[in-house]
Design a protein around this motif. Structure first.
Motif, PDB file in Angstrom:
ATOM      1  N   GLY A 210       0.785  -1.207   0.000  1.00  9.65           N
ATOM      2  CA  GLY A 210       0.000   0.000   0.000  1.00  9.65           C
ATOM      3  C   GLY A 210       0.820   1.261   0.000  1.00  9.65           C
ATOM      4  O   GLY A 210       1.996   1.272   0.275  1.00  9.65           O
ATOM      5  N   ALA A 211       0.172   2.388  -0.271  1.00  8.80           N
ATOM      6  CA  ALA A 211       0.832   3.685  -0.229  1.00  8.80           C
ATOM      7  C   ALA A 211      -0.200   4.743   0.059  1.00  8.80           C
ATOM      8  O   ALA A 211      -1.343   4.666  -0.359  1.00  8.80           O
ATOM      9  N   ALA A 212       0.195   5.723   0.780  1.00 11.85           N
ATOM     10  CA  ALA A 212      -0.732   6.787   1.157  1.00 11.85           C
ATOM     11  C   ALA A 212      -0.761   7.859   0.080  1.00 11.85           C
ATOM     12  O   ALA A 212       0.240   8.179  -0.523  1.00 11.85           O
ATOM     13  N   THR A 213      -1.955   8.406  -0.140  1.00  7.66           N
ATOM     14  CA  THR A 213      -2.046   9.532  -1.052  1.00  7.66           C
ATOM     15  C   THR A 213      -1.674  10.817  -0.335  1.00  7.66           C
ATOM     16  O   THR A 213      -1.293  11.788  -0.957  1.00  7.66           O
TER      17      THR A 213
ATOM     18  N   LEU B 286       1.941   4.635  16.980  1.00  7.41           N
ATOM     19  CA  LEU B 286       2.503   5.053  15.696  1.00  7.41           C
ATOM     20  C   LEU B 286       3.863   4.407  15.461  1.00  7.41           C
ATOM     21  O   LEU B 286       4.132   3.878  14.373  1.00  7.41           O
ATOM     22  N   ALA B 287       4.723   4.433  16.467  1.00  5.07           N
ATOM     23  CA  ALA B 287       6.054   3.835  16.317  1.00  5.07           C
ATOM     24  C   ALA B 287       5.949   2.344  16.034  1.00  5.07           C
ATOM     25  O   ALA B 287       6.661   1.805  15.174  1.00  5.07           O
ATOM     26  N   ARG B 288       5.059   1.665  16.753  1.00  2.00           N
ATOM     27  CA  ARG B 288       4.911   0.211  16.575  1.00  2.00           C
ATOM     28  C   ARG B 288       4.443  -0.119  15.165  1.00  2.00           C
ATOM     29  O   ARG B 288       4.905  -1.093  14.549  1.00  2.00           O
ATOM     30  N   LEU B 289       3.535   0.679  14.628  1.00  7.56           N
ATOM     31  CA  LEU B 289       3.046   0.446  13.270  1.00  7.56           C
ATOM     32  C   LEU B 289       4.110   0.766  12.229  1.00  7.56           C
ATOM     33  O   LEU B 289       4.217   0.090  11.201  1.00  7.56           O
ATOM     34  N   LEU B 290       4.925   1.775  12.481  1.00 12.19           N
ATOM     35  CA  LEU B 290       6.015   2.089  11.556  1.00 12.19           C
ATOM     36  C   LEU B 290       7.044   0.970  11.531  1.00 12.19           C
ATOM     37  O   LEU B 290       7.566   0.614  10.464  1.00 12.19           O
ATOM     38  N   ILE B 291       7.355   0.402  12.685  1.00 14.40           N
ATOM     39  CA  ILE B 291       8.302  -0.714  12.740  1.00 14.40           C
ATOM     40  C   ILE B 291       7.784  -1.894  11.918  1.00 14.40           C
ATOM     41  O   ILE B 291       8.560  -2.630  11.300  1.00 14.40           O
ATOM     42  N   ALA B 292       6.470  -2.068  11.880  1.00 19.32           N
ATOM     43  CA  ALA B 292       5.885  -3.190  11.127  1.00 19.32           C
ATOM     44  C   ALA B 292       5.987  -3.012   9.620  1.00 19.32           C
ATOM     45  O   ALA B 292       5.742  -3.959   8.869  1.00 19.32           O
ATOM     46  N   ARG B 293       6.325  -1.812   9.145  1.00 18.60           N
ATOM     47  CA  ARG B 293       6.542  -1.547   7.714  1.00 18.60           C
ATOM     48  C   ARG B 293       5.369  -1.982   6.837  1.00 18.60           C
ATOM     49  O   ARG B 293       5.531  -2.652   5.819  1.00 18.60           O
TER      50      ARG B 293
ATOM     51  N   PRO C  36     -13.557   5.888   4.537  1.00 21.82           N
ATOM     52  CA  PRO C  36     -12.501   4.948   4.953  1.00 21.82           C
ATOM     53  C   PRO C  36     -11.141   5.624   5.053  1.00 21.82           C
ATOM     54  O   PRO C  36     -10.803   6.498   4.239  1.00 21.82           O
ATOM     55  N   ALA C  37     -10.388   5.220   6.042  1.00 23.98           N
ATOM     56  CA  ALA C  37      -9.030   5.748   6.199  1.00 23.98           C
ATOM     57  C   ALA C  37      -8.152   5.247   5.064  1.00 23.98           C
ATOM     58  O   ALA C  37      -8.308   4.124   4.591  1.00 23.98           O
ATOM     59  N   ARG C  38      -7.238   6.078   4.624  1.00 21.47           N
ATOM     60  CA  ARG C  38      -6.318   5.694   3.558  1.00 21.47           C
ATOM     61  C   ARG C  38      -4.933   5.342   4.099  1.00 21.47           C
ATOM     62  O   ARG C  38      -4.189   4.622   3.455  1.00 21.47           O
TER      63      ARG C  38
ATOM     64  N   TYR D 147      -4.375  -3.403  12.865  1.00 22.09           N
ATOM     65  CA  TYR D 147      -4.216  -2.172  12.098  1.00 22.09           C
ATOM     66  C   TYR D 147      -2.889  -2.196  11.334  1.00 22.09           C
ATOM     67  O   TYR D 147      -1.944  -2.895  11.718  1.00 22.09           O
ATOM     68  N   ALA D 148      -2.837  -1.410  10.271  1.00 18.75           N
ATOM     69  CA  ALA D 148      -1.602  -1.255   9.499  1.00 18.75           C
ATOM     70  C   ALA D 148      -1.472   0.199   9.072  1.00 18.75           C
ATOM     71  O   ALA D 148      -2.470   0.883   8.827  1.00 18.75           O
ATOM     72  N   LEU D 149      -0.242   0.664   8.990  1.00 21.13           N
ATOM     73  CA  LEU D 149       0.041   2.027   8.535  1.00 21.13           C
ATOM     74  C   LEU D 149       0.587   1.951   7.118  1.00 21.13           C
ATOM     75  O   LEU D 149       1.665   1.388   6.892  1.00 21.13           O
ATOM     76  N   ARG D 150      -0.162   2.511   6.166  1.00 21.36           N
ATOM     77  CA  ARG D 150       0.228   2.469   4.761  1.00 21.36           C
ATOM     78  C   ARG D 150       1.040   3.713   4.414  1.00 21.36           C
ATOM     79  O   ARG D 150       0.552   4.627   3.755  1.00 21.36           O
ATOM     80  N   ALA D 151       2.262   3.761   4.874  1.00 20.74           N
ATOM     81  CA  ALA D 151       3.144   4.899   4.600  1.00 20.74           C
ATOM     82  C   ALA D 151       3.817   4.718   3.248  1.00 20.74           C
ATOM     83  O   ALA D 151       4.182   3.606   2.854  1.00 20.74           O
TER      84      ALA D 151
END
Length: 261
Positions: A3-6, A37-44, A89-91, A100-104
């Motif tokens: 994924g990727a964030a707009t 936030l940090a935990r989700l970033l570590i998960a890539r 929906p969150a992007r 949850y996942a962070l789509r950075a």
């Protein structure tokens, strides 16, 4: 990573954790929200289960821990996507069962850009492009604002990633020194390597590069002293003898081998 964030939000973890958008720093509320936030970033981009987040954030979770995680996530979503309309929906910070996942975006996290630059530097040095490697590494090392994930250094869930990034940082310093040596800037490399070797006394490559830089600067005695210090440190701290690269360099310096110049 998936994924990727707009939205263009940049994340910094090479120092205190932060997020920045076009309007400036994104307001992050409290240490546990920042920890999510940090935990989700570590998960890539991988999904982190809610139960994992609860276990990471609390040594002894209370009954309301799961609800608290949901609140932290909701607040983070509002901070990261302030223009998102209700029920849209969150992007970026998405719900993906069981968590949850962070789509950075791939280039939005300073640690990921740093890692890419270090990997590229190895290829550039192998191709004889020391100048380009030096530029990439100089820019990459400038991304560091302090210890990685600084406020979470004592957390078990962050330790492996912090150690990995610290190792990459040390490798970047050494590859930058290699670039300087390849460009004939031995004195400059020696100055930087002295600090690096003293900070990482068990890194044999740091001592080898320091000795080589000193030798090429016309300081043979100091080069041999660096190798002796490396040997003493390895024997005292680890109970091991120096590796073949260090031993060979010492022999070559004593013989003033032409290939060292």
């Amino acid at each position: 990573m998936t994924g990727a964030a707009t939205d263009r939000v940049a994340f910094g973890v090479l120092g205190p954790v932060r997020a920045v958008d076009a309007g400036g720093p994104v307001p992050l509320k409290g240490p546990r929200q920042r920890a999510v936030l940090a935990r989700l970033l570590i998960a890539r981009g991988r999904v982190v289960p809610v139960e994992r987040l609860v276990g990471d954030l609390w040594a002894e979770p209370a009954d309301g821990a799961v609800a608290a995680i949901r609140t932290f996530v909701a607040d983070l979503r509002r901070a990261l996507e302030p223009d998102r309309r209700p029920r849209q929906p969150a992007r970026m910070l998405v719900t993906a069962p069981p968590g949850y996942a962070l789509r950075a975006a791939p280039d939005s996290v300073d640690a990921w850009r740093f890692e890419d630059a270090v990997a590229a530097s190895g290829r550039l040095l192998a191709a004889g492009q020391a100048g380009t490697a030096l530029d990439r590494l100089t820019d990459a090392l400038a991304l560091w604002r302090g210890p990685a994930y600084a406020e979470f250094a004592g957390e078990g869930w962050a330790r492996a990633e912090i150690n990995r990034l610290d190792e990459l940082r040390a490798l970047a310093v050494e590859r930058r020194a290699e670039s300087l040596l390849a460009l004939g800037r031995a004195a400059e490399a020696a100055t930087e390597l002295r600090t690096h070797a003293e900070a990482h006394p068990l890194r044999e490559d740091a001592w080898v590069l320091l000795a080589l830089a000193r030798y090429r600067s016309g300081r043979q005695g100091e080069a041999l002293a660096a190798l002796r210090q490396a040997r003493d440190t390895l024997v005292t701290e680890l109970g091991v003898d120096p590796g073949p690269r260090l031993r060979q360099l010492e022999a070559d310096i004593l013989a003033q081998a032409p290939h060292l110049n």
